[in-house]
Design a protein around this motif. Structure first.
Motif, PDB file in Angstrom:
ATOM      1  N   LEU A  49      -1.615 -59.377 -11.723  1.00 16.27           N
ATOM      2  CA  LEU A  49      -1.588 -57.934 -11.993  1.00 16.27           C
ATOM      3  C   LEU A  49      -1.199 -57.676 -13.446  1.00 16.27           C
ATOM      4  O   LEU A  49      -1.762 -56.808 -14.114  1.00 16.27           O
ATOM      5  N   ALA A  51      -1.779 -59.660 -15.935  1.00 16.29           N
ATOM      6  CA  ALA A  51      -2.963 -60.024 -16.726  1.00 16.29           C
ATOM      7  C   ALA A  51      -4.016 -58.918 -16.656  1.00 16.29           C
ATOM      8  O   ALA A  51      -4.613 -58.542 -17.673  1.00 16.29           O
ATOM      9  N   PHE A  52      -4.223 -58.398 -15.469  1.00 15.81           N
ATOM     10  CA  PHE A  52      -5.202 -57.324 -15.273  1.00 15.81           C
ATOM     11  C   PHE A  52      -4.829 -56.128 -16.149  1.00 15.81           C
ATOM     12  O   PHE A  52      -5.660 -55.561 -16.851  1.00 15.81           O
ATOM     13  N   MET A  54      -2.984 -56.129 -18.855  1.00 17.79           N
ATOM     14  CA  MET A  54      -3.146 -56.446 -20.277  1.00 17.79           C
ATOM     15  C   MET A  54      -4.609 -56.424 -20.677  1.00 17.79           C
ATOM     16  O   MET A  54      -4.960 -55.996 -21.779  1.00 17.79           O
ATOM     17  N   ARG A  55      -5.476 -56.867 -19.779  1.00 16.36           N
ATOM     18  CA  ARG A  55      -6.912 -56.781 -20.066  1.00 16.36           C
ATOM     19  C   ARG A  55      -7.352 -55.335 -20.213  1.00 16.36           C
ATOM     20  O   ARG A  55      -8.338 -55.036 -20.857  1.00 16.36           O
ATOM     21  N   ARG A  97      -4.464 -49.933  -9.090  1.00 21.42           N
ATOM     22  CA  ARG A  97      -5.269 -48.902  -9.762  1.00 21.42           C
ATOM     23  C   ARG A  97      -4.576 -47.532  -9.670  1.00 21.42           C
ATOM     24  O   ARG A  97      -4.457 -46.819 -10.664  1.00 21.42           O
ATOM     25  N   LEU A 155     -19.533 -55.507 -15.310  1.00 19.30           N
ATOM     26  CA  LEU A 155     -18.616 -55.183 -14.207  1.00 19.30           C
ATOM     27  C   LEU A 155     -17.173 -55.351 -14.668  1.00 19.30           C
ATOM     28  O   LEU A 155     -16.311 -54.515 -14.419  1.00 19.30           O
ATOM     29  N   LYS A 156     -16.928 -56.473 -15.355  1.00 19.46           N
ATOM     30  CA  LYS A 156     -15.568 -56.752 -15.815  1.00 19.46           C
ATOM     31  C   LYS A 156     -15.097 -55.707 -16.804  1.00 19.46           C
ATOM     32  O   LYS A 156     -13.982 -55.220 -16.720  1.00 19.46           O
ATOM     33  N   ALA A 158     -16.047 -52.670 -17.079  1.00 22.32           N
ATOM     34  CA  ALA A 158     -15.792 -51.401 -16.405  1.00 22.32           C
ATOM     35  C   ALA A 158     -14.455 -51.443 -15.665  1.00 22.32           C
ATOM     36  O   ALA A 158     -13.710 -50.475 -15.673  1.00 22.32           O
ATOM     37  N   PHE A 159     -14.155 -52.583 -15.039  1.00 25.59           N
ATOM     38  CA  PHE A 159     -12.898 -52.672 -14.304  1.00 25.59           C
ATOM     39  C   PHE A 159     -11.708 -52.872 -15.217  1.00 25.59           C
ATOM     40  O   PHE A 159     -10.689 -52.213 -15.090  1.00 25.59           O
ATOM     41  N   PHE A 160     -11.836 -53.798 -16.135  1.00 27.92           N
ATOM     42  CA  PHE A 160     -10.674 -54.157 -16.931  1.00 27.92           C
ATOM     43  C   PHE A 160     -10.341 -53.090 -17.958  1.00 27.92           C
ATOM     44  O   PHE A 160      -9.215 -52.926 -18.356  1.00 27.92           O
ATOM     45  N   ASP A 162     -11.211 -49.758 -17.999  1.00 28.81           N
ATOM     46  CA  ASP A 162     -11.004 -48.374 -17.602  1.00 28.81           C
ATOM     47  C   ASP A 162     -11.819 -47.425 -18.480  1.00 28.81           C
ATOM     48  O   ASP A 162     -11.307 -46.443 -18.999  1.00 28.81           O
ATOM     49  N   LYS A 163     -13.063 -47.795 -18.710  1.00 31.68           N
ATOM     50  CA  LYS A 163     -13.873 -46.980 -19.597  1.00 31.68           C
ATOM     51  C   LYS A 163     -15.114 -46.496 -18.884  1.00 31.68           C
ATOM     52  O   LYS A 163     -15.696 -47.222 -18.099  1.00 31.68           O
TER      53      LYS A 163
END
Lengths: 199, 218
Positions: A49, A51-52, A54-55, A97, A155-156, A158-160, A162-163
């Motif tokens: 979490l 790491a997520f 920070m990404r 999230r 996909l990454k 968009a998820f990582f 938040d844009k």
């Protein structure tokens, strides 16, 4: 950078991502308030979490706080976990999230009550099976292994990050249409997209 | 039967947590009525779950676990004000995600007349640059011809309307942006209740509308 397949494979072999064990740990927390189960889940998820976060562009300190707050919510909400609906990682992702939205944007997160939507689905003929199948993390996970890297990349992002899609397009220096079509392709490979014509 | 859904991109942004609260509210309210979209959102969340598994972990500080363990017995923070009893009309029409924004029920909202055929009640949403409101339209009401400077999200909660040759009924989701010039017309068999979210003022394009409809400004 190793491909998704090898990363998922390595995660399986190296870190023992055993979803049924993780699901059981949440069950033990819900039923017996098992603190050892919580500690085991924390050791597995908190570093991921963080790491997520920070990404997603959050600094390390805030990302750690976000991870801790998420895990505290996991403890408090354990009795609402329904393994038929989502696996442990998917459920924890949604809690993370919502915490992020709450902490960073100070907004609340409107969400449909899944129990009543499930009832709605079982009323419609044949929709029930699809409903549950689509929610099964394992199916999605396996399907993701087959995706081309360029689709995983959007996909990454968009998820990582938040844009919205337009910002991703700008960043990858791609036309918006290309980003959209990659995401659509990825989601239709995952059997999540709307049928053609409804888009 | 719901025929008009949010685009897959919008569902994706919603599931990933990238939509501002007013837009998330329209999507969530649609999903409460549409099991197909609820399932797609669940599937996209499963993509998020899979990404959480493959992300390269970052060590947390040594006392991170202990400090959370010490808080496990803290009393739970009070849940957000749950909507208590609402009247029968509100309960029948307003899906669960929208209820917290409607205080004591539809009848208690601050309805303001916005012309002879239209009433509007703002929802308490702080989203910067957004307007979120419920609109109550009389049977047969025709909106002025207009286009948008930004995006318009509409969800039908009761009744229906026709727009650009399409019929919209309860649960249907309608999206418009500056490329659309349109004139929704409410069905004649009853009033229509919609949730609308705008991120910029509408632009009235009909000469007459421009003169008589300043109320559509946000």
């Amino acid at each position: 950078m190793p491909g998704l397949a090898s990363r998922l494979g390595r995660a399986n072999a190296g870190h023992h991502v055993d979803n049924s064990r993780l699901n059981d740990l949440i069950g033990a927390m819900a039923e017996c308030r098992d603190r050892e189960a919580f500690a085991a889940l924390f050791r597995h998820y908190a570093p991921r979490l963080k790491a997520f976060g920070m990404r997603q562009g959050v600094d390390a300190g805030t990302a750690e706080e976000l991870a801790q707050e998420t895990m505290l919510s996991v403890w408090r909400k354990a009795d609402t976990f329904d393994r038929c609906r989502a696996n442990a990682s998917t459920w924890i992702f949604t809690i993370f999230r919502n915490k992020r939205i709450d902490m960073l944007r100070r907004e609340s997160r409107p969400e449909a009550d899944l129990d009543s939507v499930a009832e709605l689905a079982s009323d419609a003929s044949g929709a029930d099976d699809d409903y549950h199948a689509a929610r099964t993390g394992e199916i999605i996970r396996e399907a993701m292994i087959g995706l081309p890297e360029e689709q995983v990349e959007v996909l990454k992002k968009a998820f990582f990050e938040d844009k919205p899609h337009s910002a991703i397009a700008e960043e990858l220096n791609l036309p918006l249409g290309t980003v959209k079509s990659r995401i659509r392709l990825a989601l239709s490979r995952l059997r999540l997209a709307l049928p053609e014509g409804q888009l | 039967m719901i025929n008009h859904h949010p685009s897959i991109e919008l569902l994706f942004d919603y599931a990933a947590g990238a939509t501002p609260e007013p837009v998330a509210l329209v999507v969530a309210t649609h999903a409460a009525l549409c099991s197909e979209c609820a399932a797609r959102i669940g599937g996209i969340e499963a993509v998020g779950g899979a990404l959480l598994e493959i992300v390269e972990p970052v060590d947390v500080s040594e006392d991170a676990l202990d400090s959370v363990m010490m808080r496990l017995d803290e009393p739970q923070p009070a849940a957000l004000a749950r909507v208590s009893a609402v009247d029968a009309e509100t309960a029948a029409v307003v899906p669960e995600p929208l209820l917290p924004y409607i205080a004591r029920g539809l009848a208690h909202l601050a309805w303001k007349s916005a012309g002879r055929m239209i009433e509007e009640a703002r929802l308490p949403l702080t989203g910067k640059g957004f307007k979120a409101a419920l609109m109550r339209l009389k049977p047969g009401a025709a909106m002025p011809v207009h286009t948008h400077r930004g995006r318009e999200f509409t969800l039908v909660l009761a009744g229906g309307y026709k727009d650009e040759g399409n019929q919209f009924l309860r649960g249907d989701f309608d999206f418009k942006d500056p490329s659309h010039e349109h004139q929704p017309v409410v069905d004649t068999d009853g009033p229509c209740l919609c949730l609308i979210v705008l991120d910029a003022p509408v632009k009235l394009t009909g000469g007459f509308g421009r003169l008589v409809n300043p109320f559509l400004r946000i």
